[in-house]
Design a protein around this motif. Structure first.
Motif, PDB file in Angstrom:
ATOM      1  N   PHE A  65      -8.506   1.223 -18.918  1.00 16.85           N
ATOM      2  CA  PHE A  65      -8.574   1.959 -20.180  1.00 16.85           C
ATOM      3  C   PHE A  65      -8.525   1.038 -21.391  1.00 16.85           C
ATOM      4  N   ARG A  66      -7.985  -0.166 -21.235  1.00 11.98           N
ATOM      5  CA  ARG A  66      -7.976  -1.092 -22.359  1.00 11.98           C
ATOM      6  C   ARG A  66      -9.390  -1.511 -22.749  1.00 11.98           C
ATOM      7  N   VAL A  67     -10.309  -1.533 -21.787  1.00  9.19           N
ATOM      8  CA  VAL A  67     -11.689  -1.910 -22.102  1.00  9.19           C
ATOM      9  C   VAL A  67     -12.623  -0.707 -22.150  1.00  9.19           C
ATOM     10  N   ALA A  68     -12.234   0.401 -21.545  1.00 11.45           N
ATOM     11  CA  ALA A  68     -13.115   1.567 -21.492  1.00 11.45           C
ATOM     12  C   ALA A  68     -12.970   2.460 -22.726  1.00 11.45           C
ATOM     13  N   LEU A  69     -11.752   2.580 -23.260  1.00 14.80           N
ATOM     14  CA  LEU A  69     -11.539   3.480 -24.384  1.00 14.80           C
ATOM     15  C   LEU A  69     -12.298   3.079 -25.650  1.00 14.80           C
ATOM     16  N   PRO A  70     -12.354   1.793 -26.032  1.00 16.63           N
ATOM     17  CA  PRO A  70     -13.083   1.447 -27.264  1.00 16.63           C
ATOM     18  C   PRO A  70     -14.541   1.907 -27.268  1.00 16.63           C
ATOM     19  N   PRO A  71     -15.360   1.579 -26.248  1.00 17.96           N
ATOM     20  CA  PRO A  71     -16.754   2.064 -26.300  1.00 17.96           C
ATOM     21  C   PRO A  71     -16.867   3.580 -26.186  1.00 17.96           C
ATOM     22  N   ILE A  72     -15.979   4.196 -25.400  1.00 16.82           N
ATOM     23  CA  ILE A  72     -16.037   5.661 -25.267  1.00 16.82           C
ATOM     24  C   ILE A  72     -15.750   6.337 -26.605  1.00 16.82           C
ATOM     25  N   LEU A  73     -14.689   5.904 -27.275  1.00 13.78           N
ATOM     26  CA  LEU A  73     -14.354   6.494 -28.571  1.00 13.78           C
ATOM     27  C   LEU A  73     -15.411   6.182 -29.617  1.00 13.78           C
ATOM     28  N   VAL A  75     -18.697   5.815 -29.114  1.00 17.49           N
ATOM     29  CA  VAL A  75     -19.855   6.680 -28.876  1.00 17.49           C
ATOM     30  C   VAL A  75     -19.546   8.119 -29.284  1.00 17.49           C
ATOM     31  N   VAL A  76     -18.366   8.613 -28.892  1.00 14.83           N
ATOM     32  CA  VAL A  76     -17.997   9.983 -29.239  1.00 14.83           C
ATOM     33  C   VAL A  76     -17.906  10.159 -30.748  1.00 14.83           C
ATOM     34  N   SER A  77     -17.270   9.201 -31.414  1.00 19.59           N
ATOM     35  CA  SER A  77     -17.148   9.283 -32.862  1.00 19.59           C
ATOM     36  C   SER A  77     -18.509   9.183 -33.536  1.00 19.59           C
ATOM     37  N   LEU A  78     -19.383   8.344 -33.010  1.00 22.23           N
ATOM     38  CA  LEU A  78     -20.716   8.194 -33.586  1.00 22.23           C
ATOM     39  C   LEU A  78     -21.507   9.495 -33.470  1.00 22.23           C
ATOM     40  N   LEU A  79     -21.451  10.125 -32.315  1.00 27.96           N
ATOM     41  CA  LEU A  79     -22.148  11.400 -32.130  1.00 27.96           C
ATOM     42  C   LEU A  79     -21.579  12.475 -33.057  1.00 27.96           C
ATOM     43  N   TYR A  80     -20.262  12.445 -33.230  1.00 30.77           N
ATOM     44  CA  TYR A  80     -19.640  13.444 -34.094  1.00 30.77           C
ATOM     45  C   TYR A  80     -20.017  13.221 -35.559  1.00 30.77           C
ATOM     46  N   MET A  81     -19.997  11.963 -36.006  1.00 28.87           N
ATOM     47  CA  MET A  81     -20.306  11.661 -37.396  1.00 28.87           C
ATOM     48  C   MET A  81     -21.738  12.046 -37.758  1.00 28.87           C
ATOM     49  N   PHE A  82     -22.675  11.788 -36.844  1.00 26.83           N
ATOM     50  CA  PHE A  82     -24.078  12.101 -37.128  1.00 26.83           C
ATOM     51  C   PHE A  82     -24.413  13.557 -36.813  1.00 26.83           C
ATOM     52  N   GLY A  83     -23.648  14.176 -35.928  1.00 30.03           N
ATOM     53  CA  GLY A  83     -23.959  15.546 -35.544  1.00 30.03           C
ATOM     54  C   GLY A  83     -23.272  16.605 -36.370  1.00 30.03           C
ATOM     55  N   ALA A  84     -22.186  16.229 -37.063  1.00 31.67           N
ATOM     56  CA  ALA A  84     -21.433  17.210 -37.833  1.00 31.67           C
ATOM     57  C   ALA A  84     -21.988  17.418 -39.231  1.00 31.67           C
ATOM     58  N   GLY A  85     -22.981  16.640 -39.621  1.00 27.62           N
ATOM     59  CA  GLY A  85     -23.624  16.826 -40.928  1.00 27.62           C
ATOM     60  C   GLY A  85     -22.858  16.253 -42.092  1.00 27.62           C
ATOM     61  N   VAL A 100     -12.822   3.698 -35.252  1.00 24.02           N
ATOM     62  CA  VAL A 100     -12.234   4.574 -34.232  1.00 24.02           C
ATOM     63  C   VAL A 100     -12.259   3.892 -32.868  1.00 24.02           C
ATOM     64  N   GLY A 101     -13.361   3.200 -32.586  1.00 26.92           N
ATOM     65  CA  GLY A 101     -13.460   2.486 -31.314  1.00 26.92           C
ATOM     66  C   GLY A 101     -12.419   1.396 -31.177  1.00 26.92           C
ATOM     67  N   ILE A 102     -12.120   0.698 -32.280  1.00 24.97           N
ATOM     68  CA  ILE A 102     -11.116  -0.372 -32.241  1.00 24.97           C
ATOM     69  C   ILE A 102      -9.733   0.191 -31.913  1.00 24.97           C
ATOM     70  N   THR A 103      -9.432   1.371 -32.449  1.00 27.70           N
ATOM     71  CA  THR A 103      -8.126   1.969 -32.157  1.00 27.70           C
ATOM     72  C   THR A 103      -7.962   2.260 -30.662  1.00 27.70           C
ATOM     73  N   GLY A 104      -9.087   2.474 -29.966  1.00 32.03           N
ATOM     74  CA  GLY A 104      -9.011   2.724 -28.530  1.00 32.03           C
ATOM     75  C   GLY A 104      -8.448   1.562 -27.751  1.00 32.03           C
ATOM     76  N   PHE A 105      -8.569   0.351 -28.296  1.00 38.07           N
ATOM     77  CA  PHE A 105      -8.025  -0.815 -27.608  1.00 38.07           C
ATOM     78  C   PHE A 105      -6.500  -0.800 -27.595  1.00 38.07           C
ATOM     79  N   TYR A 106      -5.906  -0.161 -28.605  1.00 41.37           N
ATOM     80  CA  TYR A 106      -4.445  -0.155 -28.726  1.00 41.37           C
ATOM     81  C   TYR A 106      -3.808   1.110 -28.157  1.00 41.37           C
ATOM     82  N   LEU A 107      -4.601   2.123 -27.859  1.00 39.94           N
ATOM     83  CA  LEU A 107      -4.041   3.381 -27.369  1.00 39.94           C
ATOM     84  C   LEU A 107      -3.247   3.229 -26.067  1.00 39.94           C
ATOM     85  N   PRO A 108      -3.720   2.431 -25.072  1.00 43.75           N
ATOM     86  CA  PRO A 108      -2.902   2.275 -23.857  1.00 43.75           C
ATOM     87  C   PRO A 108      -1.510   1.722 -24.141  1.00 43.75           C
ATOM     88  N   ASN A 109      -1.416   0.771 -25.090  1.00 44.23           N
ATOM     89  CA  ASN A 109      -0.103   0.224 -25.427  1.00 44.23           C
ATOM     90  C   ASN A 109       0.764   1.246 -26.150  1.00 44.23           C
TER      91      ASN A 109
END
Length: 224
Positions: A65-73, A75-85, A100-109
């Motif tokens: 999760f230390r390496v998976a959460l940053p790209p996942i967050l 992509v999700v944030s990018l889709l939300y920012m462009f899709g929410a208008g 938002v993706g950078i914060t994913g690196f610290y979430l496991p800690n």
């Protein structure tokens, strides 16, 4: 001994097995990226132990999760920012998603820190009563191992976390050649100054031959 005790505790709270196997896809990602050589160290393992996460599966999940959460967050944030208008320039949307993706690196800690704090709170609240009971058992003539086992059984009604730690210490006292290591491990796993002080007192009592009951009596007053 620990397996038997965990089985009893699991019957109360409905939790699962003593050991869990790592998820296949997580293990593959960890091996492919060689994450153990980068992030697996004594500090990370100590944090996991203090959080009550000791199996290989927990270590693999933490590294994954230390390496998976940053790209996942991201992509999700990018889709939300462009899709929410939102009426922002594309560059701003990308930068926000990147943050938002950078914060994913610290979430496991952050998750580990919160879990450690909750676990320590439970142990800290139940420890004075358990220490008094440990003193009574030792003064009644029980060995230290038998006293720890008895207190661990009784402590499960107040704190499952403390009961697990005491049960594990009982097992280590039985099979480790150096009993000092078992007491030191108890202090390291909990990370609580009061527990560490009791462990140090027990080590000194056994090293210098002083009565264990006397040391426990002093530490019980201090913990109160």
């Amino acid at each position: 001994m620990r397996a038997q005790r965990i089985a009893e505790l699991s019957a109360k709270d409905g939790k699962g097995k003593l050991r869990q196997a790592p998820k296949g896809y997580m293990q593959q990602v960890v091996n492919a990226l060689d994450l153990k050589s980068r992030f697996d160290n004594d500090e990370a393992r100590n944090k996991l132990k203090m959080a009550g996460l000791r199996s290989q599966a927990h270590l693999v999940a933490y590294l994954f999760f230390r390496v998976a959460l940053p790209p996942i967050l991201f992509v999700v944030s990018l889709l939300y920012m462009f899709g929410a208008g939102f009426q922002y320039p594309p560059v701003v949307k990308v930068l926000v998603s990147f943050g938002v993706g950078i914060t994913g690196f610290y979430l496991p800690n952050v998750f580990l820190k919160n879990r450690v704090q909750k676990r320590q709170t439970s142990i800290r609240q139940a420890f004075p009563d358990s220490l008094d009971m440990l003193l009574i058992c030792v003064q009644s003539g029980m060995s230290v191992e038998a006293a720890f086992a008895r207190v661990a059984k009784e402590a499960s009604n107040q704190s499952l976390e403390l009961a697990e730690e005491l049960t594990l210490t009982t097992a280590e006292l039985s099979y480790l050649q150096d009993r000092r290591v078992a007491f030191e491990n108890l202090g390291k796993r909990t990370g609580i100054p009061g527990v560490k002080a009791v462990a140090t007192a027990l080590i000194q009592a056994e090293r210098y031959g002083t009565p264990v009951g006397q040391a426990l009596r002093v530490m019980a007053k201090e913990n109160r």
